[in-house]
Design a protein around this motif. Structure first.
Motif, PDB file in Angstrom:
ATOM      1  N   UNK A 281       0.834  -1.203   0.000  1.00  0.00           N
ATOM      2  CA  UNK A 281       0.000   0.000   0.000  1.00  0.00           C
ATOM      3  C   UNK A 281       0.868   1.252   0.000  1.00  0.00           C
ATOM      4  N   UNK A 282       1.916   1.270   0.798  1.00  0.00           N
ATOM      5  CA  UNK A 282       2.808   2.425   0.863  1.00  0.00           C
ATOM      6  C   UNK A 282       3.523   2.641  -0.464  1.00  0.00           C
ATOM      7  N   UNK A 283       3.996   1.576  -1.086  1.00  0.00           N
ATOM      8  CA  UNK A 283       4.686   1.687  -2.379  1.00  0.00           C
ATOM      9  C   UNK A 283       3.733   2.160  -3.468  1.00  0.00           C
ATOM     10  N   UNK A 284       2.528   1.614  -3.499  1.00  0.00           N
ATOM     11  CA  UNK A 284       1.527   2.058  -4.478  1.00  0.00           C
ATOM     12  C   UNK A 284       1.226   3.533  -4.289  1.00  0.00           C
ATOM     13  N   UNK A 285       1.081   3.974  -3.068  1.00  0.00           N
ATOM     14  CA  UNK A 285       0.809   5.381  -2.789  1.00  0.00           C
ATOM     15  C   UNK A 285       1.944   6.267  -3.285  1.00  0.00           C
ATOM     16  N   UNK A 286       3.177   5.854  -3.050  1.00  0.00           N
ATOM     17  CA  UNK A 286       4.333   6.629  -3.520  1.00  0.00           C
ATOM     18  C   UNK A 286       4.380   6.670  -5.043  1.00  0.00           C
ATOM     19  N   UNK A 287       4.079   5.556  -5.689  1.00  0.00           N
ATOM     20  CA  UNK A 287       4.056   5.535  -7.153  1.00  0.00           C
ATOM     21  C   UNK A 287       2.968   6.450  -7.705  1.00  0.00           C
ATOM     22  N   UNK A 288       1.834   6.498  -7.032  1.00  0.00           N
ATOM     23  CA  UNK A 288       0.765   7.393  -7.473  1.00  0.00           C
ATOM     24  C   UNK A 288       1.216   8.846  -7.446  1.00  0.00           C
ATOM     25  N   UNK A 289       1.998   9.227  -6.450  1.00  0.00           N
ATOM     26  CA  UNK A 289       2.516  10.601  -6.371  1.00  0.00           C
ATOM     27  C   UNK A 289       3.385  10.895  -7.583  1.00  0.00           C
ATOM     28  N   UNK A 290       4.238   9.961  -7.929  1.00  0.00           N
ATOM     29  CA  UNK A 290       5.164  10.158  -9.041  1.00  0.00           C
ATOM     30  C   UNK A 290       4.447  10.124 -10.388  1.00  0.00           C
ATOM     31  N   UNK A 291       3.471   9.247 -10.533  1.00  0.00           N
ATOM     32  CA  UNK A 291       2.861   9.011 -11.831  1.00  0.00           C
ATOM     33  C   UNK A 291       1.599   9.821 -12.122  1.00  0.00           C
ATOM     34  N   UNK A 292       0.960  10.378 -11.106  1.00  0.00           N
ATOM     35  CA  UNK A 292      -0.274  11.115 -11.360  1.00  0.00           C
ATOM     36  C   UNK A 292       0.026  12.568 -11.686  1.00  0.00           C
ATOM     37  N   UNK A 293      -0.838  13.173 -12.491  1.00  0.00           N
ATOM     38  CA  UNK A 293      -0.564  14.551 -12.926  1.00  0.00           C
ATOM     39  C   UNK A 293      -0.684  15.553 -11.780  1.00  0.00           C
ATOM     40  N   UNK A 294      -1.522  15.281 -10.787  1.00  0.00           N
ATOM     41  CA  UNK A 294      -1.673  16.177  -9.635  1.00  0.00           C
ATOM     42  C   UNK A 294      -0.832  15.752  -8.446  1.00  0.00           C
ATOM     43  N   UNK A 295       0.017  14.742  -8.623  1.00  0.00           N
ATOM     44  CA  UNK A 295       0.848  14.198  -7.548  1.00  0.00           C
ATOM     45  C   UNK A 295       0.001  13.772  -6.351  1.00  0.00           C
ATOM     46  N   UNK A 296      -1.137  13.148  -6.631  1.00  0.00           N
ATOM     47  CA  UNK A 296      -2.019  12.687  -5.560  1.00  0.00           C
ATOM     48  C   UNK A 296      -1.595  11.307  -5.084  1.00  0.00           C
ATOM     49  N   UNK A 297      -1.407  11.178  -3.796  1.00  0.00           N
ATOM     50  CA  UNK A 297      -1.131   9.868  -3.220  1.00  0.00           C
ATOM     51  C   UNK A 297      -2.457   9.162  -2.951  1.00  0.00           C
ATOM     52  N   UNK A 298      -2.362   7.974  -2.418  1.00  0.00           N
ATOM     53  CA  UNK A 298      -3.565   7.187  -2.163  1.00  0.00           C
ATOM     54  C   UNK A 298      -4.517   7.899  -1.218  1.00  0.00           C
ATOM     55  N   UNK A 299      -3.990   8.491  -0.139  1.00  0.00           N
ATOM     56  CA  UNK A 299      -4.873   9.158   0.819  1.00  0.00           C
ATOM     57  C   UNK A 299      -5.512  10.404   0.212  1.00  0.00           C
ATOM     58  N   UNK A 300      -4.829  11.080  -0.706  1.00  0.00           N
ATOM     59  CA  UNK A 300      -5.443  12.219  -1.389  1.00  0.00           C
ATOM     60  C   UNK A 300      -6.576  11.763  -2.307  1.00  0.00           C
ATOM     61  N   UNK A 301      -6.385  10.655  -2.981  1.00  0.00           N
ATOM     62  CA  UNK A 301      -7.440  10.138  -3.861  1.00  0.00           C
ATOM     63  C   UNK A 301      -8.675   9.719  -3.065  1.00  0.00           C
ATOM     64  N   UNK A 302      -8.460   9.067  -1.935  1.00  0.00           N
ATOM     65  CA  UNK A 302      -9.592   8.627  -1.116  1.00  0.00           C
ATOM     66  C   UNK A 302     -10.351   9.819  -0.551  1.00  0.00           C
ATOM     67  N   UNK A 303      -9.625  10.848  -0.101  1.00  0.00           N
ATOM     68  CA  UNK A 303     -10.253  12.024   0.514  1.00  0.00           C
ATOM     69  C   UNK A 303     -10.637  13.089  -0.507  1.00  0.00           C
ATOM     70  N   UNK A 304     -10.311  12.871  -1.792  1.00  0.00           N
ATOM     71  CA  UNK A 304     -10.602  13.843  -2.861  1.00  0.00           C
ATOM     72  C   UNK A 304      -9.933  15.185  -2.580  1.00  0.00           C
ATOM     73  N   UNK A 305      -8.622  15.112  -2.277  1.00  0.00           N
ATOM     74  CA  UNK A 305      -7.864  16.326  -1.989  1.00  0.00           C
ATOM     75  C   UNK A 305      -6.615  16.378  -2.858  1.00  0.00           C
ATOM     76  N   UNK A 306      -6.015  17.579  -2.908  1.00  0.00           N
ATOM     77  CA  UNK A 306      -4.715  17.763  -3.553  1.00  0.00           C
ATOM     78  C   UNK A 306      -3.889  18.701  -2.665  1.00  0.00           C
ATOM     79  N   UNK A 307      -2.589  18.669  -2.835  1.00  0.00           N
ATOM     80  CA  UNK A 307      -1.695  19.565  -2.107  1.00  0.00           C
ATOM     81  C   UNK A 307      -1.191  20.599  -3.092  1.00  0.00           C
ATOM     82  N   UNK A 308      -1.354  21.875  -2.733  1.00  0.00           N
ATOM     83  CA  UNK A 308      -0.942  22.969  -3.622  1.00  0.00           C
ATOM     84  C   UNK A 308       0.039  23.894  -2.893  1.00  0.00           C
ATOM     85  N   UNK A 309       0.831  24.601  -3.669  1.00  0.00           N
ATOM     86  CA  UNK A 309       1.724  25.626  -3.110  1.00  0.00           C
ATOM     87  C   UNK A 309       0.945  26.908  -2.920  1.00  0.00           C
ATOM     88  N   UNK A 310       1.207  27.593  -1.798  1.00  0.00           N
ATOM     89  CA  UNK A 310       0.540  28.885  -1.540  1.00  0.00           C
ATOM     90  C   UNK A 310       1.572  29.990  -1.432  1.00  0.00           C
TER      91      UNK A 310
END
Length: 97
Positions: A68-97
């Protein structure tokens, strides 16, 4: 504190502010339970489960949560919004302010 220092903010997928419920889902349920080493089940629970079922659960649980941890890390690298597994489940993204 880390997000504040790095000027990061957690927002919804549509860049709206998130509510307490979403933050709790993201932080408590997902990060702590799944990605932050849930495989550290207490020794008593491990021993109890083994005694009741005669199955060594520790190795299987460790493997599952490392995957699960490795899949989550791969999602950060491979997704366009750098969403990890917990971001996908919670429907969130991390942005710079």
């Amino acid at each position: 504190l880390g997000k504040h220092i790095l000027h990061l903010k957690i927002v919804g997928n549509n860049n709206d502010d998130i509510n307490l419920k979403t933050m709790l889902i993201r932080e408590v349920l997902v990060i702590m339970l799944f990605e932050e080493r849930m495989y550290n089940i207490s020794t008593i629970l491990q021993q109890l489960f083994t005694l009741l079922t005669h199955i060594q659960v520790v190795r299987a649980v460790v493997t599952i949560f490392w995957v699960i941890t490795i899949v989550s890390a791969l999602l950060v690298v491979l997704s366009k919004n750098a969403q990890s597994l917990h971001d996908r489940i919670a429907h969130t993204i991390v942005v710079r302010v």
